[in-house]
Design an enzyme around this catalytic site. Structure first.
Site, PDB file in Angstrom:
ATOM      1  N   GLU A  45       0.731  -1.330  -0.065  1.00  0.00           N
ATOM      2  CA  GLU A  45      -0.028   0.123  -0.123  1.00  0.00           C
ATOM      3  C   GLU A  45       1.057   1.207   0.053  1.00  0.00           C
ATOM      4  OE1 GLU A  45      -2.554  -3.263   1.480  1.00  0.00           O
ATOM      5  OE2 GLU A  45      -0.774  -2.634   1.981  1.00  0.00           O
ATOM      6  N   HIS A 105     -11.445  -5.773   8.711  1.00  0.00           N
ATOM      7  CA  HIS A 105     -11.965  -5.314   7.598  1.00  0.00           C
ATOM      8  C   HIS A 105     -13.315  -4.568   7.792  1.00  0.00           C
ATOM      9  CE1 HIS A 105      -9.580  -8.970   6.448  1.00  0.00           C
ATOM     10  NE2 HIS A 105      -9.474  -8.614   5.464  1.00  0.00           N
TER      11      HIS A 105
END
Length: 668
Positions: A407, A474
């Protein structure tokens, strides 16, 4: 080196194919930063500059690399690369103004030393976190490759910086995508006081290239001829055959990390050994032995450079000090942007939130030929939520790019694309994963325009939120991390119509935007949405319901909790404000409604402490206190991580607390 090389203090020189003029130019290019540094050390002791990171003894690397590149090719230097700036012929008075915090510097007094960039001279300065510039170089090189410019990008780091995760991510991405990046590692012995044997456990940093399938070279960083000729050869090769190359320059830092640090931790015999390998003194002796340089020439050049230094210092010293002006500071946090209001057509279709985002993204790709989408599994697979399904067929893999799981590097690539005049959308597979890319977002993207007038045209898509039993890694809705950071814009739509129009605006906006998309709303919310392209302005809340009893302020999935509560309590007449964007925030709409109703409740999905509801509450208390008939009420989720199993998640969320809190507020 060939066998005819001349050796001075362990530096072996060979003229190779270089003319006398070229050799003299290399010497003059090294002499200039050395003389500037010697002057800076005097000014530092006099208190006329605040800090100095000395590159004395490493000039051959900066000069040789810069001379090997074309003027239109980007270089991303470090603290000790003054020779990059002088070789690119930046006016000295501007450098001196920068170091003194004057307005004529490159950061208007907002950042120090070499923490700046300049598009005019194709230099992108470092930030103190060291690692991010490596991925930024990837982005610049990607733009060059996509535009078939046949250019290379050179980026510097030190041996200590190779321990950063960004180093490994950037090399991996560059190798996978075969980007023309010259990764220049100045192995100068110490990261501040930490020696190389405590930084890495391999013989050479160049050895690491094997793990990335990359070519690598080791160069004597004190030999200007070797640096220049080898880098010239590698740069031309990478232009014709785009690929990353790792270059380790063996050198030494003769002074402290910065002057205040000193060098007491360095063994004296090591300093003595490397002093004999001084790149300037040895090259001077070589040129004189070859009758290429004379004492008279050398003295004349030194006198001329010293005069240039003193003249430009005088100019910088005479410059007025920066005058603090609040409006100027605030206006430079974001790049100015003329919003284009594009109205939708009359044709609509009932679609889900996920369809609206996909449609808005696709139409933006059609509108902006320079827009690149990057993320894990976004290409053939279409992303884990299938938002980019079919995009590769329409736009190709150059523009819809699968990325390694890194990322940080991909956010940095987006920054590099922006520096090269391109746009990007970076998908975080889940908003939770942004922690792995947090540093470049809050320290690079957010601060670049304020620091040196370089915007970051990057949208980071953030699938977020609870309600789908996905657990602590998540399900977070972490917008508060970014509303706290000046320089970022934060968008959080609750409806398909808003999501499509706001995404178009986010992509048009040249500033970095965090675009939150609630996963639980992806396929559960439907709405009539215009079929063609349209935009919605940032900073304009939507008034979903109107009433005199109370003001409800919310955003994202919590808006639908509020709507459900109002539908179940038809006697409650409320103004329901959907913020839509959290930065910029529509404070005018908030204050107007609160002054009308006298009561306000703020509902957010995020946990309570430190969330944006707290700031909105404080703003209301400061600006509307006399209009209130009751204390401002906040409703949010529990102060725990988000649990997985349904019954625990339901207990965690603020949804179940809202109706009671609303009625208590009305009864106050």
């Amino acid at each position: 080196m060939n066998q005819t090389a001349t050796t001075f203090s362990n530096i072996a020189y060979s003229k190779l194919d270089l003319s006398s003029d070229e050799l003299l130019n290399l010497y003059k290019r090294m002499l200039k930063p050395r003389l500037i540094e010697e002057k800076m050390l005097i000014l530092l002791r006099q208190g006329k500059v605040s800090k100095w990171f000395s590159g004395i003894g490493q000039e051959a690397i900066s000069v040789g690399v810069t001379m090997a590149l074309n003027s239109e090719e980007y270089i991303l230097p470090m603290h000790r690369n003054l020779g990059v700036f002088t070789t690119r012929d930046i006016p000295l008075y501007r450098l001196f103004s920068q170091w003194q915090g004057k307005a004529n510097g490159f950061t208007k007094g907002r950042d120090r030393s070499f923490h700046f960039g300049t598009q005019e001279f194709k230099i992108v300065g470092m930030i103190s976190h060291l690692g991010p510039q490596l991925g930024v170089a990837d982005g610049i090189a990607l733009a060059s490759k996509l535009k078939n410019k046949k250019q290379v990008t050179a980026v510097f780091t030190g041996e200590g910086g190779t321990s950063e995760g960004d180093f490994h991510e950037a090399l991996n991405v560059a190798s996978v995508w075969q980007l023309p990046v010259l990764f220049c590692v100045e192995n100068n012995g110490y990261g501040l006081s930490t020696p190389t044997n405590e930084q890495y456990n391999c013989e050479h940093i160049a050895d690491r290239a094997v793990g990335y399938g990359m070519e690598s070279h080791i160069i004597d960083g004190n030999n200007i001829i070797e640096v220049y000729t080898k880098m010239r050869e590698l740069a031309e090769s990478a232009r014709q055959n785009p690929r990353p190359i790792l270059i380790e320059f063996k050198t030494f830092r003769m002074r402290g990390h910065e002057e205040a640090s000193g060098t007491k931790y360095v063994p004296q015999d090591l300093l003595d050994m490397w002093a004999k390998k001084d790149p300037l003194e040895n090259f001077q002796a070589f040129l004189m032995s070859e009758n290429i340089l004379t004492d008279t020439q050398d003295s004349e050049w030194r006198a001329k450079i010293i005069d240039e230094i003193n003249t430009n210092l005088h100019t910088a010293f005479l410059e007025d000090d920066v005058v603090a002006d609040e409006s100027t500071e605030l206006s430079d946090v974001y790049k100015s942007y003329s919003y284009q209001d594009i109205k939708p057509n009359s044709e609509t279709a009932e679609i889900r939130l996920i369809d609206a985002i996909s449609e808005g993204l696709k139409q933006s790709m059609e509108r902006h030929d320079d827009l690149i989408i990057m993320g894990q599994d976004v290409a053939e697979y279409g992303g884990v939520f299938k938002i980019t399904d079919g995009f590769v067929d329409q736009f190709g893999k150059d523009r819809v790019r699968n990325t390694p799981i890194c990322e940080s590097a991909i956010v940095e690539v987006g920054m590099g694309l922006s520096i090269s005049g391109m746009k990007s959308v970076v998908e975080m597979q889940f908003a939770d994963f942004v922690t792995s890319g947090f540093n470049p977002i809050v320290n690079y993207l957010a601060k670049s325009h304020y620091r040196w007038n370089q915007h970051a045209d990057v949208v980071v898509r953030m699938p977020c939120g609870a309600g789908v039993a996905a657990g602590p890694f998540h399900s977070q809705t972490n917008e508060a991390w970014f509303t706290k950071t000046p320089g970022l814009k934060v968008v959080y739509p609750a409806f398909p119509y808003d999501a499509k129009g706001l995404l178009a605006t986010a992509i048009n906006d040249p500033n970095p935007v965090l675009f939150f998309e609630h996963k639980a709303l992806y396929r559960s919310i439907r709405q009539d949405v215009p079929t063609d392209y349209f935009t919605i302005p940032f900073g304009k809340a939507a008034l979903l319901r109107e009433g005199e009893d109370v003001t409800i302020i919310s955003y994202g999935a919590a808006v639908h909790w509020a709507l459900e509560t109002l539908d179940n309590n038809s006697d409650i007449k409320a103004d329901l404000i959907d913020l839509r964007t959290l930065q910029p925030l529509d404070t005018a709409a908030i204050f107007e409604s609160v002054r009308k109703t006298g009561r306000v409740i703020i509902l957010q999905e995020d946990s309570l402490f430190g969330g944006i509801a707290s700031d909105i509450s404080a703003m209301i208390m400061e600006n509307c206190f006399k209009d209130l008939d009751a204390p401002v009420k906040r409703v949010a989720s529990m102060e725990t991580p988000i649990p997985f199993i349904n019954q625990l998640e339901a207990q965690y969320l603020g949804k179940g607390k809202f109706e009671k809190a609303l009625k208590e507020l009305l009864a106050y």
